[in-house]
Scaffold this active site. Sequence first.
Site, PDB file in Angstrom:
ATOM      1  CG  HIS A 261      -5.004   8.552  14.401  1.00 18.32           C
ATOM      2  ND1 HIS A 261      -4.358   9.724  14.097  1.00 18.32           N
ATOM      3  CD2 HIS A 261      -5.372   8.026  13.215  1.00 18.32           C
ATOM      4  CE1 HIS A 261      -4.328   9.888  12.791  1.00 18.32           C
ATOM      5  NE2 HIS A 261      -4.939   8.869  12.225  1.00 18.32           N
TER       6      HIS A 261
ATOM      7  N   GLY B  20       0.822  -1.217   0.000  1.00 18.25           N
ATOM      8  CA  GLY B  20       0.000   0.000   0.000  1.00 18.25           C
ATOM      9  C   GLY B  20       0.849   1.257   0.000  1.00 18.25           C
TER      10      GLY B  20
ATOM     11  CG  ASP C 189      -2.862  12.588  15.569  1.00 23.35           C
ATOM     12  OD1 ASP C 189      -3.724  13.053  14.813  1.00 23.35           O
ATOM     13  OD2 ASP C 189      -2.718  11.368  15.738  1.00 23.35           O
TER      14      ASP C 189
HETATM   15  P1  NAX Z   1      -3.602   1.626   1.156  1.00 23.62           P
HETATM   16  O1  NAX Z   1      -5.012   1.289   0.795  1.00 23.62           O
HETATM   17  O2  NAX Z   1      -2.734   2.292   0.136  1.00 23.62           O
HETATM   18  O3  NAX Z   1      -2.833   0.299   1.589  1.00 23.62           O
HETATM   19  C1  NAX Z   1      -3.379  -0.603   2.495  1.00 23.62           C
HETATM   20  C2  NAX Z   1      -2.850  -1.969   2.122  1.00 23.62           C
HETATM   21  O4  NAX Z   1      -3.309  -2.882   3.119  1.00 23.62           O
HETATM   22  C3  NAX Z   1      -3.352  -2.479   0.764  1.00 23.62           C
HETATM   23  O5  NAX Z   1      -2.243  -2.837  -0.044  1.00 23.62           O
HETATM   24  C4  NAX Z   1      -4.219  -3.688   1.145  1.00 23.62           C
HETATM   25  O6  NAX Z   1      -4.142  -4.725   0.176  1.00 23.62           O
HETATM   26  C5  NAX Z   1      -3.583  -4.093   2.464  1.00 23.62           C
HETATM   27  N1  NAX Z   1      -4.449  -4.899   3.325  1.00 23.62           N
HETATM   28  C6  NAX Z   1      -5.798  -4.827   3.497  1.00 23.62           C
HETATM   29  N2  NAX Z   1      -6.208  -5.785   4.341  1.00 23.62           N
HETATM   30  C7  NAX Z   1      -5.110  -6.472   4.718  1.00 23.62           C
HETATM   31  C8  NAX Z   1      -4.912  -7.600   5.553  1.00 23.62           C
HETATM   32  N3  NAX Z   1      -5.931  -8.211   6.151  1.00 23.62           N
HETATM   33  N4  NAX Z   1      -3.633  -8.046   5.710  1.00 23.62           N
HETATM   34  C9  NAX Z   1      -2.609  -7.455   5.076  1.00 23.62           C
HETATM   35  N5  NAX Z   1      -2.746  -6.392   4.256  1.00 23.62           N
HETATM   36  C10 NAX Z   1      -3.984  -5.912   4.080  1.00 23.62           C
HETATM   37  O7  NAX Z   1      -3.674   2.477   2.495  1.00 23.62           O
HETATM   38  P2  NAX Z   1      -2.522   3.346   3.193  1.00 23.62           P
HETATM   39  O8  NAX Z   1      -2.589   4.735   2.671  1.00 23.62           O
HETATM   40  O9  NAX Z   1      -1.235   2.620   3.131  1.00 23.62           O
HETATM   41  O10 NAX Z   1      -3.083   3.398   4.692  1.00 23.62           O
HETATM   42  C11 NAX Z   1      -3.111   2.243   5.498  1.00 23.62           C
HETATM   43  C12 NAX Z   1      -3.873   2.488   6.778  1.00 23.62           C
HETATM   44  O11 NAX Z   1      -3.251   3.514   7.558  1.00 23.62           O
HETATM   45  C13 NAX Z   1      -5.327   2.945   6.583  1.00 23.62           C
HETATM   46  O12 NAX Z   1      -6.154   2.243   7.490  1.00 23.62           O
HETATM   47  C14 NAX Z   1      -5.275   4.405   6.965  1.00 23.62           C
HETATM   48  O13 NAX Z   1      -6.527   4.881   7.406  1.00 23.62           O
HETATM   49  C15 NAX Z   1      -4.251   4.367   8.071  1.00 23.62           C
HETATM   50  N6  NAX Z   1      -3.627   5.651   8.458  1.00 23.62           N
HETATM   51  C16 NAX Z   1      -3.315   5.834   9.765  1.00 23.62           C
HETATM   52  C17 NAX Z   1      -2.702   6.980  10.226  1.00 23.62           C
HETATM   53  C18 NAX Z   1      -2.362   7.172  11.675  1.00 23.62           C
HETATM   54  O14 NAX Z   1      -1.880   8.239  12.023  1.00 23.62           O
HETATM   55  N7  NAX Z   1      -2.589   6.207  12.570  1.00 23.62           N
HETATM   56  C19 NAX Z   1      -2.395   8.102   9.286  1.00 23.62           C
HETATM   57  C20 NAX Z   1      -2.341   7.667   7.856  1.00 23.62           C
HETATM   58  C21 NAX Z   1      -3.394   6.677   7.454  1.00 23.62           C
HETATM   59  O15 NAX Z   1      -4.614   7.362   7.270  1.00 23.62           O
END
Ligand code: NAX
Length: 325
Positions: free
Chosen positions: A187, A14, A159
């Site tokens: 968060h 991702g 944050d």
């Molecule tokens: P992406 O959609 O680009 O990538 C996520 C990846 O996770 C995809 O490649 C998908 O195939 C994979 N995935 C889904 N289910 C899975 C599973 N069961 N096992 C393994 N891989 C799996 O998202 P991205 O921009 O990389 O963001 C990832 C996560 O971070 C999201 O939930 C997003 O909301 C969260 N974030 C958290 C932040 C924080 O401060 N805590 C900030 C950034 C981001 O918003």
Amino acid sequence: MKAPIRVAVTGAAGNIGYALLWRIASGDCFGADQPVILQLLEVTPALDRLRGTILELEDSAFPLLAGIVGTDDPQVAFAGVHAAFLVGSRPRTKDMDRADLVRANGPIFVGQGAAIGAVADPNVKVLVVGNPCNTNALIARANAKNLPSRQFTAMTRLDQNRAEAQLALRLGTTVSALRNVFVWGNHADTMYPDVSQATVDGKALGPLLDAAWLKGDFIQTVATRGKAIIVARGASSAASAASAAVDHMRDWVRGTGDRIVSMALPSEGWYGIPEGLVFSFPCRVDAKGAIQVIEGLPLDDFGRARLQLNVDDLDAERKAVADLL
Ligand code: NAX
């Protein structure tokens, strides 16, 4: 050269993964003398994309990269890992509210928590980034009860970093002049950035800034920064999230000295926060990697009310996933 450590990253194909893996492999996170073996987990349909990421990692010829495993099997991805970045989860779509997101992503962390409990190194450090990260960390922890709860954390460092950047801009300085800015709670847009302990060039920061700005535009800007990035970039924060994940894990592994940082971890009743809720607290980490929540810091009525907003939301999320705990 030290023996390699094993590091799991989920959602490795991702957007955050694409930034995070390069920072880990270059030594930014675990140190310039610490080789790493990357164990990358993806869902089956994303394995081709993951292969592309692995080819590029190989082509980066990092001297510290001692091996790469790509898999769709959590038992393989978490085998023997010393650190785990749980990034993979499905993003929120327009038709989903927060409760839908909790229900959609919660089950991922049941299986991954159980696999971590079964096959990871017993001292593994787990950082949950995938949203809703506090409650996902709660679920992972609940499914790995053989491990101490302080080994499960969620990321509020982005944050904190956003808050530091806004403060530095306002003061006309750089973030390097700032210390001890931290964030309480979830968060989410309810989080509370606290400057009561913060200093700039060693002097108390609070009196240098307008109290109305600190309680108003400052909090609002930090709380809505994720949305501002989506509007401007057409995609959610990725490089800054990866950078915050590196900051969090680096401080956890290598210690903070006397700096205060934000880490969300299962409450042991600190500041009256209900036990078990994964809540961001002011923390220090000692040289052995043990997290200590700093107790007894003052909170005014405004701060207490902000904390309660976060407790209310996290309590509701905990109830919504009760069957997964
Ligand atoms: P992406 O959609 O680009 O990538 C996520 C990846 O996770 C995809 O490649 C998908 O195939 C994979 N995935 C889904 N289910 C899975 C599973 N069961 N096992 C393994 N891989 C799996 O998202 P991205 O921009 O990389 O963001 C990832 C996560 O971070 C999201 O939930 C997003 O909301 C969260 N974030 C958290 C932040 C924080 O401060 N805590 C900030 C950034 C981001 O918003």
